[in-house]
Design an enzyme around this catalytic site. Structure first.
Site, PDB file in Angstrom:
ATOM      1  N   TYR A   1       7.344 -14.121  -1.123  1.00  0.00           N
ATOM      2  CA  TYR A   1       6.707 -13.857   0.163  1.00  0.00           C
ATOM      3  C   TYR A   1       6.604 -15.105   1.026  1.00  0.00           C
ATOM      4  CZ  TYR A   1       5.714  -9.147  -1.466  1.00  0.00           C
ATOM      5  OH  TYR A   1       5.841  -7.856  -1.910  1.00  0.00           O
TER       6      TYR A   1
ATOM      7  N   SER B   1      -1.570   0.668   1.909  1.00  0.00           N
ATOM      8  CA  SER B   1      -0.655  -0.473   1.856  1.00  0.00           C
ATOM      9  C   SER B   1       0.534  -0.187   2.767  1.00  0.00           C
ATOM     10  CB  SER B   1      -0.161  -0.665   0.417  1.00  0.00           C
ATOM     11  OG  SER B   1       0.938  -1.557   0.358  1.00  0.00           O
TER      12      SER B   1
ATOM     13  N   LYS C   1       0.619   5.214  -2.707  1.00  0.00           N
ATOM     14  CA  LYS C   1       0.078   4.758  -1.430  1.00  0.00           C
ATOM     15  C   LYS C   1       0.441   5.719  -0.295  1.00  0.00           C
ATOM     16  CE  LYS C   1      -2.019   1.140  -2.995  1.00  0.00           C
ATOM     17  NZ  LYS C   1      -3.497   1.044  -2.972  1.00  0.00           N
TER      18      LYS C   1
ATOM     19  N   TYR D   1       4.151   3.024  -7.301  1.00  0.00           N
ATOM     20  CA  TYR D   1       3.151   2.415  -6.423  1.00  0.00           C
ATOM     21  C   TYR D   1       3.318   2.925  -4.992  1.00  0.00           C
ATOM     22  CZ  TYR D   1       0.364  -1.274  -4.185  1.00  0.00           C
ATOM     23  OH  TYR D   1      -0.570  -1.967  -3.449  1.00  0.00           O
TER      24      TYR D   1
END
Length: 253
Positions: free
Chosen positions: A202, A144, A161, A157
């Site tokens: 977003y 990601s 990643k 998170y």
């Protein structure tokens, strides 16, 4: 199964994993659709792979559990007798987004187990199978933009990643002598169930030019990159990081 090439795709029932499975189906591959809990979604993905021109089965397994990883690989080998491509795609977001000053160890441990430990040891197991077969192979890990982008309300998170980046480098260096190439894909903001809850955020970022290609990424954008690797289009590359993020990673003035 005939002589189809075989891909094991984790977390393939929905979202990015489903997009990857369908694109591999278009290439005529046999796809093992791994899922953790949603059997209906996995069965739907199997049908879509077949509709695209491939073959597929669904296998339930939690990649964070050693016994499940073994069962997943054994089930694949039992049906297909080999694995030509492993796609480490399974991953989860925090159940609750919490500031790093308040985040819990429970959430941290959960994300590390699924997002980092699972792919690391599944790669180890599959790599040994590929080495034993002696015909090479390819391994792709889906990470990601969070591998390099700090989000202080989901630090666990981001760390999981970022760890996948070193995982890719380690396996690429170790497996090259066996003809096994290893890649990392870094998706940006992709339209999936995981991002549905922050759609407005977003949408606003896209409108404001947060990345040069002003649209949401789609699961098939990731799938097409996997398909290119699966075809063998990068024979002199390993350990490569491929950004699929609309140009988010660019630094511009």
């Amino acid at each position: 199964m005939n002589n189809r090439q075989v891909a094991l795709v984790t977390g393939a029932g929905r979202g990015i994993g489903r997009g990857i499975a369908i694109e591999l189906g278009k290439l005529g591959w046999f796809v093992v659709v791994n899922y953790a809990g949603n059997a209906a979604a996995a069965d739907e993905c199997v049908a879509l792979v077949r509709e695209a021109g491939g073959e597929a089965i669904a296998v339930r397994a939690d990649v964070s559990v050693a016994e499940d990883r073994d069962r997943l690989v054994n089930a694949t080998l039992g049906v297909a007798d080999r694995i030509d491509l492993l796609v480490n795609n399974a991953g989860v977001a925090p159940s609750v987004r919490a500031d790093v000053l308040e985040a819990s160890e429970e959430s941290f441990d959960r994300l590390m187990s699924i997002n980092l430990k699972g792919p690391y040891f599944l790669t180890q197991r599959v790599a040994k199978e590929m080495i034993g077969r002696g015909t090479g192979g390819q391994i792709i890990t889906v990470s990601s933009i969070s591998a390099f982008t700090a989000s202080v309300n989901r630090g666990d998170y981001c760390i999981s990643k970022a760890g996948l980046g070193m995982t890719t480098a380690l396996w690429a260096a170790r497996l090259a002598e066996y003809g096994i190439r290893v890649y990392e894909l870094r998706p940006g903001v992709i339209a999936t169930d995981m991002t549905a809850g922050v759609k407005e955020k977003y949408d606003s970022a896209i409108a404001g030019g947060a990345w040069p290609i002003r649209r949401w990424g789609l699961p098939e954008d990731i799938g097409r990159a996997v398909a290119a690797i699966a075809r063998g289009d990068f024979p002199f590359s390993t350990g490569e990081v491929i950004n699929i993020d609309g140009g988010f990673h660019l630094r511009t003035l």
